[in-house]
Design a protein around this motif. Structure first.
Motif, PDB file in Angstrom:
ATOM      1  N   GLY A 165       0.785  -1.240   0.000  1.00 38.60           N
ATOM      2  CA  GLY A 165       0.000   0.000   0.000  1.00 38.60           C
ATOM      3  C   GLY A 165       0.811   1.281   0.000  1.00 38.60           C
ATOM      4  O   GLY A 165       0.267   2.374   0.112  1.00 38.60           O
ATOM      5  N   GLY A 167       2.680   2.393  -2.455  1.00 41.13           N
ATOM      6  CA  GLY A 167       2.679   3.054  -3.767  1.00 41.13           C
ATOM      7  C   GLY A 167       3.657   2.449  -4.770  1.00 41.13           C
ATOM      8  O   GLY A 167       4.037   3.120  -5.734  1.00 41.13           O
ATOM      9  N   LYS A 168       4.020   1.192  -4.580  1.00 40.01           N
ATOM     10  CA  LYS A 168       4.966   0.549  -5.519  1.00 40.01           C
ATOM     11  C   LYS A 168       4.410   0.509  -6.938  1.00 40.01           C
ATOM     12  O   LYS A 168       5.073   0.919  -7.887  1.00 40.01           O
ATOM     13  CB  LYS A 168       5.279  -0.898  -5.099  1.00 40.01           C
ATOM     14  CG  LYS A 168       6.166  -1.016  -3.897  1.00 40.01           C
ATOM     15  CD  LYS A 168       6.360  -2.461  -3.490  1.00 40.01           C
ATOM     16  CE  LYS A 168       5.056  -3.160  -3.179  1.00 40.01           C
ATOM     17  NZ  LYS A 168       4.248  -2.514  -2.122  1.00 40.01           N
ATOM     18  N   THR A 169       3.173  -0.007  -7.054  1.00 33.44           N
ATOM     19  CA  THR A 169       2.600  -0.188  -8.388  1.00 33.44           C
ATOM     20  C   THR A 169       2.428   1.166  -9.080  1.00 33.44           C
ATOM     21  O   THR A 169       2.778   1.329 -10.254  1.00 33.44           O
ATOM     22  CB  THR A 169       1.252  -0.939  -8.269  1.00 33.44           C
ATOM     23  OG1 THR A 169       1.517  -2.185  -7.616  1.00 33.44           O
ATOM     24  CG2 THR A 169       0.634  -1.188  -9.624  1.00 33.44           C
ATOM     25  N   THR A 170       1.918   2.137  -8.341  1.00 34.15           N
ATOM     26  CA  THR A 170       1.744   3.482  -8.889  1.00 34.15           C
ATOM     27  C   THR A 170       3.101   4.052  -9.311  1.00 34.15           C
ATOM     28  O   THR A 170       3.233   4.695 -10.355  1.00 34.15           O
ATOM     29  CB  THR A 170       1.091   4.407  -7.826  1.00 34.15           C
ATOM     30  OG1 THR A 170      -0.030   3.733  -7.274  1.00 34.15           O
ATOM     31  CG2 THR A 170       0.658   5.715  -8.428  1.00 34.15           C
ATOM     32  N   GLN A 201      -4.551  -4.328 -12.007  1.00 28.03           N
ATOM     33  CA  GLN A 201      -4.219  -2.926 -11.667  1.00 28.03           C
ATOM     34  C   GLN A 201      -3.028  -2.420 -12.494  1.00 28.03           C
ATOM     35  O   GLN A 201      -3.115  -1.364 -13.141  1.00 28.03           O
ATOM     36  CB  GLN A 201      -3.887  -2.816 -10.165  1.00 28.03           C
ATOM     37  CG  GLN A 201      -3.578  -1.394  -9.708  1.00 28.03           C
ATOM     38  CD  GLN A 201      -2.915  -1.348  -8.322  1.00 28.03           C
ATOM     39  OE1 GLN A 201      -2.654  -2.379  -7.699  1.00 28.03           O
ATOM     40  NE2 GLN A 201      -2.652  -0.147  -7.856  1.00 28.03           N
ATOM     41  N   LYS A 303       3.851   9.824  -1.713  1.00 23.45           N
ATOM     42  CA  LYS A 303       2.913  10.606  -0.883  1.00 23.45           C
ATOM     43  C   LYS A 303       3.587  11.778  -0.174  1.00 23.45           C
ATOM     44  O   LYS A 303       3.166  12.186   0.920  1.00 23.45           O
ATOM     45  CB  LYS A 303       2.197   9.681   0.125  1.00 23.45           C
ATOM     46  CG  LYS A 303       1.548   8.480  -0.583  1.00 23.45           C
ATOM     47  CD  LYS A 303       0.809   7.535   0.327  1.00 23.45           C
ATOM     48  CE  LYS A 303       0.478   6.234  -0.425  1.00 23.45           C
ATOM     49  NZ  LYS A 303      -0.209   5.237   0.367  1.00 23.45           N
ATOM     50  N   ASP A 305       3.362  14.623  -1.204  1.00 25.59           N
ATOM     51  CA  ASP A 305       2.337  15.678  -1.286  1.00 25.59           C
ATOM     52  C   ASP A 305       1.469  15.712  -0.032  1.00 25.59           C
ATOM     53  O   ASP A 305       0.870  16.741   0.281  1.00 25.59           O
ATOM     54  CB  ASP A 305       1.451  15.458  -2.527  1.00 25.59           C
ATOM     55  CG  ASP A 305       0.867  14.048  -2.588  1.00 25.59           C
ATOM     56  OD1 ASP A 305       1.655  13.081  -2.516  1.00 25.59           O
ATOM     57  OD2 ASP A 305      -0.370  13.909  -2.707  1.00 25.59           O
ATOM     58  N   GLY A 328       7.297  10.793  -4.809  1.00 26.20           N
ATOM     59  CA  GLY A 328       5.949  10.747  -5.373  1.00 26.20           C
ATOM     60  C   GLY A 328       5.172  11.901  -4.789  1.00 26.20           C
ATOM     61  O   GLY A 328       5.168  12.100  -3.577  1.00 26.20           O
ATOM     62  N   GLN A 331      -1.317  11.528  -7.271  1.00 30.72           N
ATOM     63  CA  GLN A 331      -1.823  10.275  -7.823  1.00 30.72           C
ATOM     64  C   GLN A 331      -1.757  10.216  -9.342  1.00 30.72           C
ATOM     65  O   GLN A 331      -2.038   9.177  -9.938  1.00 30.72           O
ATOM     66  CB  GLN A 331      -3.266  10.067  -7.358  1.00 30.72           C
ATOM     67  CG  GLN A 331      -3.383  10.203  -5.852  1.00 30.72           C
ATOM     68  CD  GLN A 331      -4.370   9.238  -5.244  1.00 30.72           C
ATOM     69  OE1 GLN A 331      -4.633   8.169  -5.777  1.00 30.72           O
ATOM     70  NE2 GLN A 331      -4.943   9.614  -4.117  1.00 30.72           N
TER      71      GLN A 331
HETATM   72  N1  GDP Z   1      -1.245  11.232  -2.699  1.00 37.11           N
HETATM   73  C1  GDP Z   1      -0.497  10.266  -3.219  1.00 37.11           C
HETATM   74  N2  GDP Z   1      -0.994   9.023  -3.321  1.00 37.11           N
HETATM   75  C2  GDP Z   1      -0.217   8.050  -3.839  1.00 37.11           C
HETATM   76  C3  GDP Z   1       1.117   8.329  -4.276  1.00 37.11           C
HETATM   77  N3  GDP Z   1       1.647   7.162  -4.735  1.00 37.11           N
HETATM   78  C4  GDP Z   1       0.673   6.223  -4.593  1.00 37.11           C
HETATM   79  N4  GDP Z   1      -0.447   6.742  -4.067  1.00 37.11           N
HETATM   80  C5  GDP Z   1      -1.691   6.076  -3.739  1.00 37.11           C
HETATM   81  O1  GDP Z   1      -1.439   5.060  -2.771  1.00 37.11           O
HETATM   82  C6  GDP Z   1      -2.348   3.982  -2.936  1.00 37.11           C
HETATM   83  C7  GDP Z   1      -1.573   2.662  -2.973  1.00 37.11           C
HETATM   84  O2  GDP Z   1      -0.780   2.627  -4.147  1.00 37.11           O
HETATM   85  P1  GDP Z   1      -0.286   1.287  -4.823  1.00 37.11           P
HETATM   86  O3  GDP Z   1       0.587   1.698  -5.952  1.00 37.11           O
HETATM   87  O4  GDP Z   1      -1.396   0.392  -5.142  1.00 37.11           O
HETATM   88  O5  GDP Z   1       0.596   0.667  -3.636  1.00 37.11           O
HETATM   89  P2  GDP Z   1       1.352  -0.742  -3.564  1.00 37.11           P
HETATM   90  O6  GDP Z   1       0.486  -1.649  -2.750  1.00 37.11           O
HETATM   91  O7  GDP Z   1       2.640  -0.456  -2.868  1.00 37.11           O
HETATM   92  O8  GDP Z   1       1.544  -1.235  -4.958  1.00 37.11           O
HETATM   93  C8  GDP Z   1      -3.115   4.273  -4.229  1.00 37.11           C
HETATM   94  O9  GDP Z   1      -4.368   4.790  -3.896  1.00 37.11           O
HETATM   95  C9  GDP Z   1      -2.257   5.332  -4.926  1.00 37.11           C
HETATM   96  O10 GDP Z   1      -3.016   6.173  -5.751  1.00 37.11           O
HETATM   97  C10 GDP Z   1       1.626   9.665  -4.129  1.00 37.11           C
HETATM   98  O11 GDP Z   1       2.769  10.002  -4.446  1.00 37.11           O
HETATM   99  N5  GDP Z   1       0.769  10.588  -3.599  1.00 37.11           N
END
Ligand code: GDP
Ligand code: MG
Length: 353
Positions: A165, A167-170, A201, A303, A305, A328, A331
């Protein structure tokens, strides 16, 4: 981004400034030491003739007079002790890790205390220079990914790892987009075969971005998918492989050994640890543990921001000894910034005293 830290640093800056100003404005006496240049003696008894010694030209005389009316100041530890304690508290409250806080305070103290300071027009610039140097020292150099890719045999294989959660995938999607804009070809490996919906995703991101993705059915071996992604890149002359993985904690032995296998099979050039800036000290501790157990070459903090305190961003590179590569900042796909220490420090110290 880091608004709270910025505000607190401004307060610490003016507090340090006024402590030093108090020394500058102290009555003449023990503190102020007139500078008496050796050449000043010559001014009092000017040489009567060219043969008896050097004749002071008018410009030099003026310069000597200028020096005489300038004063030097020695800042003592006690002059700034209270202000430094406040700065220390400020940093700790902002979630800056203790050893990093100590390093910053030591740097600022060393650059201010005990030295002869000629007080010119601005005490504030003395303080700002000192804070800037201390922050730059702990922030390290950053990591220029595009320069790395240019200087490296293709495909460059980058493995992303970290807890769930964060933000790896994002981040994989954002970096894919960033690299594509820089003219590199990219393939994504859907290495999170564990979490339901994870393959879909990253698939949606890849489709939106027009980037090739290699995926296997859910529940498969992530090493096999990522091996295929590397093979695909090699045979299609793709510049970069970005490998997404499932979230894991360093304490979960089975998931960490799976990561070990992924590393052996895909042989990444870079292992990037991803965590969220908002996690503060937790992010720093986790990064340290990940680096210790599987190794990390660089860090992305997401995050930023949403992070007012800034502590993780200030602390992470110094704590684990690995550079911070990106922040990051939202979003959207282009909400990613290469981490440039000078820019971040300028932003933090920007504004009036
Ligand atoms: N505000 C903000 N949200 C982020 C950022 N990077 C990721 N997210 C949010 O964090 C949540 C989890 O991201 P995801 O990529 O699925 O995490 P993962 O489980 O590590 O792959 C999602 O709702 C993204 O949109 C960021 O730089 N800023
Ligand atoms: Mg994910």
């Amino acid at each position: 981004m880091f608004g709270g830290l910025k505000e607190k640093l401004q307060a610490a800056r003016s507090r340090l400034g006024s402590s030093i100003q108090a020394v500058v404005s102290a009555p003449t006496g023990e503190r102020e030491q007139p500078v008496v240049p050796e050449t000043a003696a010559a001014e009092e008894s000017p040489a009567p003739s060219a043969s008896a010694g050097p004749v002071l030209r008018p410009t030099l005389v003026t310069k000597v007079r200028t020096l005489l009316i300038e004063r030097e100041l020695i800042i003592a530890d006690k002059d700034v002790a209270d202000a430094l304690s406040e700065l220390e508290l400020t940093l700790l409250e902002s979630d800056v890790a203790l050893p990093v806080t100590d390093a910053i305070i030591a740097h600022v103290r060393k650059s201010l205390v005990g030295r002869h300071r000629r007080i010119g027009e601005s005490v504030d610039s003395l303080v700002v220079d000192s804070l800037r140097a201390a922050l730059l020292d702990v922030l390290g150099s950053g990591f220029d990914l595009t320069a790395y890719i240019r200087g490296h045999p293709r495909p460059v294989k980058i493995l992303f790892t970290g807890v769930n959660g964060t933000g790896k995938t994002t981040t994989v999607a954002k970096i894919a987009y960033y690299l594509k804009k820089q003219g590199f070809s990219v393939v994504i490996g859907a290495g999170d075969t564990y979490r339901a919906g994870a393959i879909e995703q990253i698939g949606v991101h890849a489709e939106r971005l027009g980037i090739r993705i290699i995926q296997h059915p859910e529940g498969g071996d992530p090493s096999a998918v990522l091996f295929d992604a590397v093979q695909y890149a090699a045979s299609h002359k793709i510049d970069v492989v970005l490998a997404d993985t499932a979230g894991r904690f360093h304490t979960k032995a089975n998931l960490m050994s799976q990561l070990g296998k992924i590393k052996r099979v895909m042989k990444p050039d870079l292992v990037v640890y991803v965590d969220e800036a908002v996690a503060g000290n937790d992010a720093v501790t986790r990064a340290f543990e990940f680096d210790r157990t599987v190794g990390a070459d660089a860090v992305v903090l997401t995050k930023a921001d949403m992070d007012s305190r800034g502590g993780a961003a200030i602390s992470i590179a110094h704590t684990i000894g690995k550079p911070l590569m990106f922040l990051g900042v939202g979003q959207a796909y282009d909400d990613i910034m290469p981490f440039e220490p000078e820019k971040v420090v300028e932003e933090l110290l920007d504004g009036g005293a």
